[in-house]
Enzyme design. Structure first.
Site, PDB file in Angstrom:
ATOM      1  N   ASP A 118       2.187  -0.494  -0.338  1.00 49.29           N
ATOM      2  CA  ASP A 118       1.135   0.397   0.163  1.00 49.29           C
ATOM      3  C   ASP A 118       0.904   1.649  -0.695  1.00 49.29           C
ATOM      4  O   ASP A 118       0.754   2.760  -0.176  1.00 49.29           O
ATOM      5  CB  ASP A 118       1.449   0.831   1.591  1.00 49.29           C
ATOM      6  CG  ASP A 118       1.676  -0.331   2.538  1.00 49.29           C
ATOM      7  OD1 ASP A 118       1.391  -1.475   2.141  1.00 49.29           O
ATOM      8  OD2 ASP A 118       2.136  -0.100   3.663  1.00 49.29           O
ATOM      9  N   LYS A 179      -2.174  -5.959   4.907  1.00 47.75           N
ATOM     10  CA  LYS A 179      -1.318  -6.088   6.086  1.00 47.75           C
ATOM     11  C   LYS A 179      -1.729  -5.063   7.127  1.00 47.75           C
ATOM     12  O   LYS A 179      -2.336  -4.027   6.804  1.00 47.75           O
ATOM     13  CB  LYS A 179       0.164  -5.932   5.741  1.00 47.75           C
ATOM     14  CG  LYS A 179       0.621  -4.555   5.287  1.00 47.75           C
ATOM     15  CD  LYS A 179       2.116  -4.590   4.979  1.00 47.75           C
ATOM     16  CE  LYS A 179       2.638  -3.250   4.488  1.00 47.75           C
ATOM     17  NZ  LYS A 179       2.668  -2.210   5.530  1.00 47.75           N
ATOM     18  N   CYS A 212       7.290   1.871   6.614  1.00 42.02           N
ATOM     19  CA  CYS A 212       7.123   0.542   6.020  1.00 42.02           C
ATOM     20  C   CYS A 212       8.291   0.148   5.118  1.00 42.02           C
ATOM     21  O   CYS A 212       8.718  -1.011   5.123  1.00 42.02           O
ATOM     22  CB  CYS A 212       5.802   0.486   5.250  1.00 42.02           C
ATOM     23  SG  CYS A 212       4.353   0.671   6.309  1.00 42.02           S
TER      24      CYS A 212
END
Length: 280
Positions: A118, A179, A212
Protein backbone atom coordinates in the site's frame (compact mmCIF):
# COMPACT_ATOMS: atom_id res chain seq x y z
CA UNK A 1 22.22 -42.73 -3.20
CA UNK A 2 20.19 -45.78 -2.20
CA UNK A 3 21.28 -49.03 -0.58
CA UNK A 4 22.21 -51.58 -3.18
CA UNK A 5 22.55 -55.33 -3.13
CA UNK A 6 24.93 -56.86 -0.55
CA UNK A 7 28.59 -56.79 -1.33
CA UNK A 8 31.32 -58.83 0.23
CA UNK A 9 33.94 -56.53 1.70
CA UNK A 10 33.91 -53.08 0.07
CA UNK A 11 37.36 -51.69 -0.43
CA UNK A 12 38.45 -49.73 2.63
CA UNK A 13 35.15 -50.18 4.46
CA UNK A 14 32.79 -53.04 5.34
CA UNK A 15 33.97 -56.40 6.55
CA UNK A 16 32.81 -59.96 6.45
CA UNK A 17 29.35 -60.80 7.80
CA UNK A 18 29.24 -61.33 11.55
CA UNK A 19 25.77 -62.57 12.42
CA UNK A 20 22.40 -60.89 12.26
CA UNK A 21 22.25 -58.83 15.49
CA UNK A 22 22.70 -55.08 15.92
CA UNK A 23 26.07 -53.64 15.00
CA UNK A 24 27.81 -50.84 16.90
CA UNK A 25 28.47 -47.72 14.82
CA UNK A 26 30.08 -44.41 15.79
CA UNK A 27 28.14 -41.57 14.15
CA UNK A 28 30.18 -38.39 13.66
CA UNK A 29 28.85 -34.97 12.68
CA UNK A 30 30.74 -31.68 12.91
CA UNK A 31 32.66 -31.85 16.23
CA UNK A 32 30.34 -34.51 17.69
CA UNK A 33 30.70 -38.29 17.85
CA UNK A 34 27.92 -40.46 19.26
CA UNK A 35 27.98 -44.26 19.51
CA UNK A 36 24.81 -46.11 18.55
CA UNK A 37 23.79 -49.27 16.73
CA UNK A 38 21.99 -50.31 13.55
CA UNK A 39 20.67 -53.67 12.37
CA UNK A 40 23.18 -55.95 10.66
CA UNK A 41 22.97 -55.32 6.92
CA UNK A 42 21.78 -51.69 7.30
CA UNK A 43 22.50 -49.56 4.25
CA UNK A 44 22.67 -45.90 3.30
CA UNK A 45 19.03 -45.04 4.04
CA UNK A 46 19.14 -46.44 7.57
CA UNK A 47 22.40 -44.63 8.27
CA UNK A 48 20.81 -41.34 7.16
CA UNK A 49 17.80 -42.00 9.40
CA UNK A 50 20.12 -42.64 12.32
CA UNK A 51 22.03 -39.39 11.68
CA UNK A 52 18.72 -37.50 11.68
CA UNK A 53 17.61 -39.14 14.90
CA UNK A 54 20.90 -38.22 16.59
CA UNK A 55 21.55 -34.77 15.14
CA UNK A 56 18.24 -33.71 13.59
CA UNK A 57 18.13 -30.44 15.51
CA UNK A 58 21.55 -29.45 14.13
CA UNK A 59 21.25 -30.60 10.52
CA UNK A 60 20.11 -28.05 7.94
CA UNK A 61 17.81 -30.12 5.75
CA UNK A 62 18.15 -27.56 2.95
CA UNK A 63 21.80 -28.53 2.41
CA UNK A 64 23.28 -31.54 0.67
CA UNK A 65 25.44 -34.08 2.48
CA UNK A 66 27.69 -37.05 1.81
CA UNK A 67 28.17 -40.03 4.12
CA UNK A 68 31.76 -41.18 4.61
CA UNK A 69 33.23 -44.29 6.18
CA UNK A 70 36.48 -44.45 8.14
CA UNK A 71 38.92 -46.72 6.30
CA UNK A 72 41.51 -48.58 8.35
CA UNK A 73 43.40 -49.29 5.13
CA UNK A 74 43.78 -45.60 4.31
CA UNK A 75 43.62 -44.26 7.89
CA UNK A 76 41.12 -41.62 6.83
CA UNK A 77 37.50 -41.19 5.79
CA UNK A 78 36.40 -42.22 2.31
CA UNK A 79 33.09 -41.76 0.53
CA UNK A 80 30.69 -44.54 1.47
CA UNK A 81 31.34 -47.38 -1.02
CA UNK A 82 28.52 -48.16 -3.40
CA UNK A 83 26.28 -50.87 -2.03
CA UNK A 84 27.85 -50.68 1.42
CA UNK A 85 25.98 -52.61 4.13
CA UNK A 86 26.95 -52.52 7.79
CA UNK A 87 28.36 -55.89 8.80
CA UNK A 88 30.69 -55.02 11.67
CA UNK A 89 31.62 -52.22 14.03
CA UNK A 90 32.58 -49.10 12.08
CA UNK A 91 32.73 -45.31 12.13
CA UNK A 92 30.81 -43.06 9.72
CA UNK A 93 30.39 -39.32 9.40
CA UNK A 94 27.99 -36.92 7.71
CA UNK A 95 29.72 -34.14 5.78
CA UNK A 96 27.84 -31.06 4.46
CA UNK A 97 28.73 -30.13 0.90
CA UNK A 98 29.76 -26.55 0.24
CA UNK A 99 27.19 -25.17 -2.20
CA UNK A 100 27.89 -21.74 -3.65
CA UNK A 101 24.85 -19.47 -3.50
CA UNK A 102 23.99 -15.80 -3.20
CA UNK A 103 22.59 -14.97 0.23
CA UNK A 104 20.95 -11.90 1.74
CA UNK A 105 22.07 -12.03 5.32
CA UNK A 106 20.17 -15.06 6.55
CA UNK A 107 17.93 -15.02 3.45
CA UNK A 108 18.29 -16.95 0.20
CA UNK A 109 16.92 -15.36 -3.02
CA UNK A 110 15.50 -18.65 -4.29
CA UNK A 111 13.29 -19.05 -1.19
CA UNK A 112 12.36 -15.38 -0.64
CA UNK A 113 9.49 -13.15 -1.82
CA UNK A 114 9.19 -9.37 -1.33
CA UNK A 115 5.83 -7.91 -0.23
CA UNK A 116 5.25 -4.18 -0.91
CA UNK A 117 2.16 -2.99 0.98
CA UNK A 118 0.00 0.00 0.00
CA UNK A 119 2.68 2.56 -0.93
CA UNK A 120 0.02 4.81 -2.49
CA UNK A 121 -0.20 8.46 -3.48
CA UNK A 122 -3.03 9.45 -1.13
CA UNK A 123 -0.96 8.35 1.88
CA UNK A 124 1.88 10.75 1.04
CA UNK A 125 0.73 13.72 3.18
CA UNK A 126 -0.46 11.55 6.09
CA UNK A 127 2.34 9.00 6.68
CA UNK A 128 5.37 10.12 8.68
CA UNK A 129 8.64 10.08 6.74
CA UNK A 130 6.82 8.84 3.66
CA UNK A 131 9.55 10.11 1.34
CA UNK A 132 12.20 8.18 3.25
CA UNK A 133 10.34 4.86 3.18
CA UNK A 134 9.63 5.32 -0.54
CA UNK A 135 13.36 5.75 -1.13
CA UNK A 136 14.25 2.58 0.81
CA UNK A 137 11.38 0.65 -0.78
CA UNK A 138 12.55 1.58 -4.26
CA UNK A 139 16.08 0.32 -3.49
CA UNK A 140 14.61 -2.92 -2.17
CA UNK A 141 12.70 -3.47 -5.40
CA UNK A 142 15.80 -2.68 -7.46
CA UNK A 143 17.71 -5.30 -5.48
CA UNK A 144 14.86 -7.79 -5.96
CA UNK A 145 15.02 -7.36 -9.73
CA UNK A 146 18.80 -7.84 -9.79
CA UNK A 147 18.58 -10.98 -7.64
CA UNK A 148 15.51 -12.45 -9.34
CA UNK A 149 13.33 -12.28 -6.21
CA UNK A 150 9.54 -12.24 -6.89
CA UNK A 151 7.67 -9.11 -5.78
CA UNK A 152 4.01 -8.96 -4.73
CA UNK A 153 2.37 -5.53 -4.43
CA UNK A 154 -1.00 -4.55 -2.99
CA UNK A 155 -2.95 -1.29 -3.17
CA UNK A 156 -5.63 -0.46 -0.60
CA UNK A 157 -8.83 0.56 -2.42
CA UNK A 158 -6.94 2.19 -5.32
CA UNK A 159 -10.16 3.65 -6.77
CA UNK A 160 -10.31 5.99 -3.80
CA UNK A 161 -6.70 6.10 -2.54
CA UNK A 162 -4.81 6.08 -5.82
CA UNK A 163 -2.16 3.77 -7.25
CA UNK A 164 1.34 3.05 -6.00
CA UNK A 165 3.49 6.19 -6.04
CA UNK A 166 5.38 6.86 -9.25
CA UNK A 167 8.76 6.66 -7.52
CA UNK A 168 8.19 2.95 -6.84
CA UNK A 169 9.08 1.11 -10.05
CA UNK A 170 6.87 -1.98 -10.29
CA UNK A 171 8.53 -3.31 -13.43
CA UNK A 172 8.64 -7.09 -13.28
CA UNK A 173 6.39 -7.39 -10.21
CA UNK A 174 4.75 -10.82 -10.04
CA UNK A 175 1.43 -9.40 -8.81
CA UNK A 176 -0.10 -5.95 -8.32
CA UNK A 177 -3.46 -6.39 -6.59
CA UNK A 178 -6.17 -4.14 -5.14
CA UNK A 179 -7.44 -4.99 -1.68
CA UNK A 180 -10.12 -3.82 0.75
CA UNK A 181 -8.89 -5.61 3.88
CA UNK A 182 -5.87 -4.99 6.07
CA UNK A 183 -3.83 -8.14 5.33
CA UNK A 184 -2.02 -8.68 2.04
CA UNK A 185 -2.73 -12.41 2.30
CA UNK A 186 -5.42 -12.51 -0.38
CA UNK A 187 -6.48 -15.72 -2.17
CA UNK A 188 -4.53 -14.57 -5.25
CA UNK A 189 -1.42 -14.03 -3.12
CA UNK A 190 -1.70 -17.47 -1.54
CA UNK A 191 -2.07 -19.00 -5.00
CA UNK A 192 1.01 -17.12 -6.22
CA UNK A 193 3.07 -18.31 -3.24
CA UNK A 194 1.97 -21.88 -3.90
CA UNK A 195 3.38 -21.60 -7.43
CA UNK A 196 6.85 -20.65 -6.14
CA UNK A 197 8.68 -23.79 -4.95
CA UNK A 198 10.44 -23.69 -1.60
CA UNK A 199 9.27 -20.27 -0.38
CA UNK A 200 10.49 -19.85 3.18
CA UNK A 201 10.99 -16.11 3.81
CA UNK A 202 8.93 -12.96 3.19
CA UNK A 203 10.49 -9.48 3.23
CA UNK A 204 7.65 -7.08 4.09
CA UNK A 205 7.50 -3.28 3.91
CA UNK A 206 5.03 -0.44 3.33
CA UNK A 207 2.20 1.15 5.34
CA UNK A 208 0.79 1.23 7.91
CA UNK A 209 3.11 -0.54 10.33
CA UNK A 210 0.51 -1.14 13.06
CA UNK A 211 -2.33 -2.13 10.71
CA UNK A 212 -1.71 -3.73 7.31
CA UNK A 213 1.94 -4.64 7.95
CA UNK A 214 1.11 -6.20 11.32
CA UNK A 215 -1.91 -8.14 10.06
CA UNK A 216 0.01 -9.40 7.02
CA UNK A 217 2.94 -10.52 9.17
CA UNK A 218 0.74 -12.40 11.61
CA UNK A 219 -1.12 -14.22 8.84
CA UNK A 220 2.10 -15.21 7.09
CA UNK A 221 3.66 -16.45 10.33
CA UNK A 222 0.49 -18.44 10.96
CA UNK A 223 1.14 -20.19 7.63
CA UNK A 224 4.63 -21.22 8.72
CA UNK A 225 6.62 -18.54 6.87
CA UNK A 226 9.49 -16.49 8.26
CA UNK A 227 8.72 -12.77 8.01
CA UNK A 228 11.32 -9.96 7.89
CA UNK A 229 9.91 -6.47 8.35
CA UNK A 230 12.23 -3.75 7.07
CA UNK A 231 11.77 -1.10 9.73
CA UNK A 232 13.15 1.84 7.73
CA UNK A 233 10.77 1.01 4.86
CA UNK A 234 7.58 1.01 6.92
CA UNK A 235 5.71 3.76 8.75
CA UNK A 236 2.36 4.99 10.11
CA UNK A 237 0.48 8.24 10.55
CA UNK A 238 1.61 8.26 14.18
CA UNK A 239 5.15 7.53 15.33
CA UNK A 240 3.67 6.09 18.53
CA UNK A 241 1.66 3.56 16.50
CA UNK A 242 4.76 2.67 14.50
CA UNK A 243 6.96 2.34 17.58
CA UNK A 244 4.54 0.10 19.47
CA UNK A 245 3.96 -2.09 16.40
CA UNK A 246 7.69 -2.68 16.01
CA UNK A 247 8.03 -3.36 19.73
CA UNK A 248 5.19 -5.88 19.49
CA UNK A 249 7.02 -7.66 16.70
CA UNK A 250 10.19 -7.83 18.80
CA UNK A 251 8.38 -9.08 21.90
CA UNK A 252 6.45 -11.65 19.87
CA UNK A 253 9.51 -13.29 18.39
CA UNK A 254 12.30 -12.35 20.83
CA UNK A 255 14.56 -11.64 17.89
CA UNK A 256 15.90 -8.36 16.46
CA UNK A 257 18.59 -8.13 13.83
CA UNK A 258 20.35 -5.30 12.03
CA UNK A 259 21.82 -6.57 8.81
CA UNK A 260 21.72 -5.65 5.18
CA UNK A 261 19.34 -6.82 2.50
CA UNK A 262 20.64 -7.01 -1.04
CA UNK A 263 24.20 -6.23 -0.06
CA UNK A 264 25.51 -7.98 -3.16
CA UNK A 265 23.47 -5.55 -5.24
CA UNK A 266 24.83 -2.59 -3.29
CA UNK A 267 21.55 -1.69 -1.63
CA UNK A 268 21.01 -1.31 2.09
CA UNK A 269 17.85 -1.60 4.13
CA UNK A 270 19.29 -1.69 7.56
CA UNK A 271 16.80 -2.67 10.22
CA UNK A 272 14.91 -5.96 10.15
CA UNK A 273 12.36 -7.16 12.62
CA UNK A 274 12.09 -10.93 12.30
CA UNK A 275 8.98 -12.94 13.09
CA UNK A 276 9.19 -16.69 13.61
CA UNK A 277 6.72 -19.35 14.66
CA UNK A 278 7.20 -18.11 18.23
CA UNK A 279 5.27 -14.95 17.40
CA UNK A 280 1.96 -14.41 19.17
Amino acid sequence: MAAAEPVGAPAGGGCSPAGGGPVSVLFCFSVFARPSSVPHGAGYELLIQKFLSLYGDQIDIHRKFVVQLFSEEWSQYIDLPKGFLVSERCKVRLVPLQIQMTTLGNLTPSSTVFFCCDMQERFRPAIKYFGDIISVGQRLLQGARLLGIPVIVTEQYPKGLGSTVQEIDLTGAKLVLPKTKFSMVLPEVEAALAEIPGVRSIVLFGVETHVCIQQTALELVGRGLEVHIVADATSSRSMMDRMFALENFAIGCLKFSTHQIGDSAGYKAKYQWCLTDKAV
